[in-house]
Scaffold this motif. Structure first.
Motif, PDB file in Angstrom:
ATOM      1  N   ASN A 242      -6.089  -9.138 -31.009  1.00  0.00           N
ATOM      2  CA  ASN A 242      -7.296  -8.684 -30.316  1.00  0.00           C
ATOM      3  C   ASN A 242      -7.850  -9.783 -29.412  1.00  0.00           C
ATOM      4  O   ASN A 242      -8.296  -9.510 -28.285  1.00  0.00           O
ATOM      5  CB  ASN A 242      -8.364  -8.260 -31.326  1.00  0.00           C
ATOM      6  CG  ASN A 242      -7.993  -6.975 -32.055  1.00  0.00           C
ATOM      7  OD1 ASN A 242      -7.221  -6.169 -31.545  1.00  0.00           O
ATOM      8  ND2 ASN A 242      -8.536  -6.792 -33.247  1.00  0.00           N
ATOM      9  N   TRP A 243      -7.842 -11.013 -29.922  1.00  0.00           N
ATOM     10  CA  TRP A 243      -8.302 -12.136 -29.104  1.00  0.00           C
ATOM     11  C   TRP A 243      -7.436 -12.313 -27.873  1.00  0.00           C
ATOM     12  O   TRP A 243      -7.935 -12.513 -26.752  1.00  0.00           O
ATOM     13  CB  TRP A 243      -8.286 -13.413 -29.944  1.00  0.00           C
ATOM     14  CG  TRP A 243      -8.564 -14.652 -29.121  1.00  0.00           C
ATOM     15  CD1 TRP A 243      -9.778 -15.146 -28.759  1.00  0.00           C
ATOM     16  CD2 TRP A 243      -7.584 -15.538 -28.560  1.00  0.00           C
ATOM     17  NE1 TRP A 243      -9.627 -16.286 -27.998  1.00  0.00           N
ATOM     18  CE2 TRP A 243      -8.287 -16.545 -27.862  1.00  0.00           C
ATOM     19  CE3 TRP A 243      -6.190 -15.574 -28.584  1.00  0.00           C
ATOM     20  CZ2 TRP A 243      -7.644 -17.585 -27.193  1.00  0.00           C
ATOM     21  CZ3 TRP A 243      -5.535 -16.600 -27.914  1.00  0.00           C
ATOM     22  CH2 TRP A 243      -6.254 -17.596 -27.228  1.00  0.00           C
TER      23      TRP A 243
ATOM     24  N   GLU B 197      -8.165  -9.669 -25.281  1.00  0.00           N
ATOM     25  CA  GLU B 197      -9.424  -9.928 -24.582  1.00  0.00           C
ATOM     26  C   GLU B 197      -9.252 -11.025 -23.525  1.00  0.00           C
ATOM     27  O   GLU B 197      -9.797 -10.924 -22.423  1.00  0.00           O
ATOM     28  CB  GLU B 197     -10.495 -10.324 -25.600  1.00  0.00           C
ATOM     29  CG  GLU B 197     -10.943  -9.208 -26.506  1.00  0.00           C
ATOM     30  CD  GLU B 197     -11.900  -9.679 -27.592  1.00  0.00           C
ATOM     31  OE1 GLU B 197     -12.189 -10.892 -27.612  1.00  0.00           O
ATOM     32  OE2 GLU B 197     -12.345  -8.832 -28.393  1.00  0.00           O
TER      33      GLU B 197
ATOM     34  N   GLU C  28      -7.369  -9.647 -20.596  1.00  0.00           N
ATOM     35  CA  GLU C  28      -8.225  -8.762 -19.811  1.00  0.00           C
ATOM     36  C   GLU C  28      -9.163  -9.566 -18.929  1.00  0.00           C
ATOM     37  O   GLU C  28      -9.436  -9.206 -17.786  1.00  0.00           O
ATOM     38  CB  GLU C  28      -9.019  -7.840 -20.739  1.00  0.00           C
ATOM     39  CG  GLU C  28      -8.176  -6.750 -21.381  1.00  0.00           C
ATOM     40  CD  GLU C  28      -8.959  -5.925 -22.387  1.00  0.00           C
ATOM     41  OE1 GLU C  28     -10.075  -6.374 -22.780  1.00  0.00           O
ATOM     42  OE2 GLU C  28      -8.472  -4.846 -22.775  1.00  0.00           O
ATOM     43  N   LYS C  29      -9.662 -10.699 -19.446  1.00  0.00           N
ATOM     44  CA  LYS C  29     -10.542 -11.561 -18.651  1.00  0.00           C
ATOM     45  C   LYS C  29      -9.808 -12.103 -17.439  1.00  0.00           C
ATOM     46  O   LYS C  29     -10.384 -12.283 -16.363  1.00  0.00           O
ATOM     47  CB  LYS C  29     -11.041 -12.724 -19.508  1.00  0.00           C
ATOM     48  CG  LYS C  29     -12.053 -12.324 -20.569  1.00  0.00           C
ATOM     49  CD  LYS C  29     -12.445 -13.555 -21.388  1.00  0.00           C
ATOM     50  CE  LYS C  29     -13.410 -13.169 -22.517  1.00  0.00           C
ATOM     51  NZ  LYS C  29     -13.761 -14.369 -23.346  1.00  0.00           N
TER      52      LYS C  29
END
Length: 218
Positions: free
Chosen positions: A206-207, A210, A213-214
């Motif tokens: 999940n990290w 993220e 995505e950033k």
């Protein structure tokens, strides 16, 4: 009384006294003190429960290491193991009475780990134990074991890694194992011992998602 004092001292020195759990591997087998040593765990369980008189969350969970139902049935019928079985039965009865669903009995067959073979308690080294676990865990062998009486089926029980048993105990004590945890045996021990591994993997994935995505990668 000494165990009660130990719990009380731990509570006073803890920054978060409402999250205390106890894991016990107390036990003896093959000695003339088996019954006394194993029954002493019952006293430790009662002492932990006694610490809850003033605050019901002082000792939130109690985890103990037991053994499979086959081992226990066999021990009750072998003269030099009756004291061992009696002491374990008393401890487990106290756990259920004092802690109910917040108590857990982990029931491995044989445990393997380390680099030496031991008879008291029965232990296999890591290499041999891992191989035996893979072979004895095969469906045809377990299907055969299910049809045999306890004395013959017991040697066919797949041994369990000491690391998995320890991880399962810690995960249950931390309260991160979901579902029924009052008694764990067989694959349920492995699943409970792997919870943190899967949760850490999921957290990392999940990290990573993220972060990607950033950066506009995903």
């Amino acid at each position: 009384e000494q165990f009660y004092q130990l719990i009380s001292t731990s509570v006073k020195s803890s920054d978060n006294p409402n999250r205390i759990a106890v894991i016990s591997a107390m036990g003896a087998i093959g000695t003339d003190k088996d019954e006394q040593v194993n029954a002493a765990l019952a006293a430790a369980i009662r002492a932990s429960h006694r610490a809850n008189d003033g605050d019901k969350d002082v000792v939130e969970r109690f985890v103990m290491i037991g053994n499979t139902d086959r081992v226990r049935r066999l021990a009750r019928n072998v003269s030099f193991l009756k004291g061992y079985a009696s002491g374990k039965d008393e401890a487990e009865s106290s756990l259920r009475k004092c802690f109910g669903s917040q108590g857990c009995i982990i029931k491995p067959s044989f445990i393997y780990g380390g680099d030496a073979i031991s008879l008291q308690p029965p232990r296999l080294p890591t290499g041999l134990g891992s191989l035996a676990s893979e072979i004895l865990g095969l469906y045809p062998i377990q299907s055969l074991a299910d049809a045999l009486p306890d004395a013959l089926a017991l040697p066919l029980a797949p041994p369990v890694s000491v690391e998995i048993v320890a991880s399962a105990a810690v995960n249950i004590a931390l309260g991160i194992v979901e579902g029924y945890t009052e008694e764990l045996a067989g694959e349920a021990i492995t699943m409970a011992g792997s919870v943190r591994t899967w949760k850490e993997k999921s957290r990392y994935e999940n990290w990573l998602k993220e972060e990607l995505e950033k950066d506009g990668v995903v």
